[in-house]
Design a protein around this motif. Structure first.
Motif, PDB file in Angstrom:
ATOM      1  N   ASP A 108     -40.893 -20.794 -41.826  1.00 44.39           N
ATOM      2  CA  ASP A 108     -42.012 -20.561 -41.214  1.00 44.39           C
ATOM      3  C   ASP A 108     -43.424 -20.754 -41.917  1.00 44.39           C
ATOM      4  O   ASP A 108     -44.175 -20.014 -42.175  1.00 44.39           O
ATOM      5  N   GLN A 151     -43.528 -22.812 -34.317  1.00 47.11           N
ATOM      6  CA  GLN A 151     -43.793 -21.222 -34.567  1.00 47.11           C
ATOM      7  C   GLN A 151     -44.751 -20.713 -33.224  1.00 47.11           C
ATOM      8  O   GLN A 151     -44.180 -19.548 -32.557  1.00 47.11           O
ATOM      9  N   GLY A 154     -42.501 -19.713 -30.562  1.00 51.64           N
ATOM     10  CA  GLY A 154     -41.671 -18.644 -30.744  1.00 51.64           C
ATOM     11  C   GLY A 154     -40.436 -18.812 -31.520  1.00 51.64           C
ATOM     12  O   GLY A 154     -39.370 -17.860 -31.489  1.00 51.64           O
ATOM     13  N   ARG A 155     -40.393 -20.068 -32.355  1.00 51.34           N
ATOM     14  CA  ARG A 155     -39.126 -20.426 -32.984  1.00 51.34           C
ATOM     15  C   ARG A 155     -39.531 -20.259 -34.479  1.00 51.34           C
ATOM     16  O   ARG A 155     -40.530 -20.295 -34.922  1.00 51.34           O
ATOM     17  N   THR A 156     -38.133 -19.982 -35.165  1.00 51.77           N
ATOM     18  CA  THR A 156     -38.257 -19.818 -36.576  1.00 51.77           C
ATOM     19  C   THR A 156     -38.093 -21.181 -36.922  1.00 51.77           C
ATOM     20  O   THR A 156     -37.373 -22.010 -36.512  1.00 51.77           O
TER      21      THR A 156
END
Length: 283
Positions: A108, A151, A154-156
């Motif tokens: 991230d 990100q 909503g993703r790592t």
């Protein structure tokens, strides 16, 4: 004893392992058939074992996939708890903490965060398959922009150095079937410099047989020995694929595939037979 080979609807016709497994099942008098994992018409109670194969569309519906797997309980291979752990590549953190040589990964990252020491970088989401939403960048600004875009969705995000040896040596995938080493292949490079994000790289994949080195065998054994105890023993897994690349100090793990890897059975002597007899015996 009846086995279902679970696939995704778009992949039943393109997974080259499926016909080899069906042929092996016939040779061993084990009834087997292909079934689509999210097909409501499938009676999963009619199978003694469900072997997860090319369910590659789980990436878009991971929660649904894991709920389906959990509902099958002990009759699914690999087990539901293994699938949950392995379908998010954050498992690399745990393996690295246990001492496994894992490719340097930053998580991230945002603009200004330190990047791995490299000339180029790979950015990808931690839940992905087939190099989807993945790209190779030489400009840090592109790295940050790609990471922040993922990100925002909503993703790592994982940022890794691009290992230069991949362009010439490729990756080494080591296949373990029924707890035993079966075969290995070389995967040619997929990510081209300057092409950005693409979703169609599978068509360019070049696969050839490979004999792993003694050091690669040692690293693969170390990876499998480092599985969390709550997941059971690596010897109990129907299959495992250890993907290695050669870094400056030797082989490093890039992925451990325990969910739905291509097994490249067309490059294995009796690999399909080994897997069918192993899972039939376990069931």
């Amino acid at each position: 004893m009846t086995i279902a080979l679970a696939t995704g609807r778009p992949y039943a016709a393109v997974d080259t392992d499926l016909p080899l497994l069906l042929d092996a099942a016939r040779r061993h008098d084990v009834p087997a058939e292909v079934a689509v994992w999210d097909d409501p018409a499938v009676d999963w109670d009619g199978y003694d074992l469900v072997l997860v194969r090319s369910c590659w569309d789980y990436v878009l519906r991971r929660d649904d996939f894991l709920t389906w797997a959990a509902g099958l309980g002990p009759k699914i291979a690999n087990p539901p708890e293994v699938l949950r752990w392995n379908t998010d590549k954050t498992y690399l953190r745990q393996l690295a903490e246990s001492g496994v040589p894992v490719i340097d990964t930053r998580w991230d990252v945002r603009t200004g965060d330190p990047l791995p020491d490299a000339a180029e970088w790979v950015v990808k989401p931690s839940i992905s398959a087939g190099s989807r939403d993945t790209a190779r960048w030489s400009d840090p600004a592109d790295v940050y922009a790609h990471s922040e875009e993922l990100q925002a969705a909503g993703r790592t995000v994982m940022v890794q150095p691009y290992i230069e040896s991949v362009d010439t040596e490729g990756e080494t995938a080591m296949l373990f079937l029924g707890g035993r080493f079966s075969h290995a292949i070389r995967k040619g490079p997929l990510l081209e410099r300057g092409e950005g994000v693409r979703q169609d790289r599978d068509s360019r994949e070049v696969i050839t047989p490979r004999a792993p080195t003694a050091v690669q065998h040692e690293v693969a054994d170390q990876v499998l020995a480092a599985l969390p105890p709550e997941l059971g023993s690596a010897a109990d897994l129907a299959y495992a694929r250890v993907d290695l690349v050669t870094g400056p100090d030797g082989p490093v793990l890039i992925e451990l595939e325990l969910t739905e890897p291509s097994l490249f059975l067309d490059h294995a002597e009796n690999g399909a037979d080994l897997l069918i007899t192993a899972v039939a015996g376990a069931a």
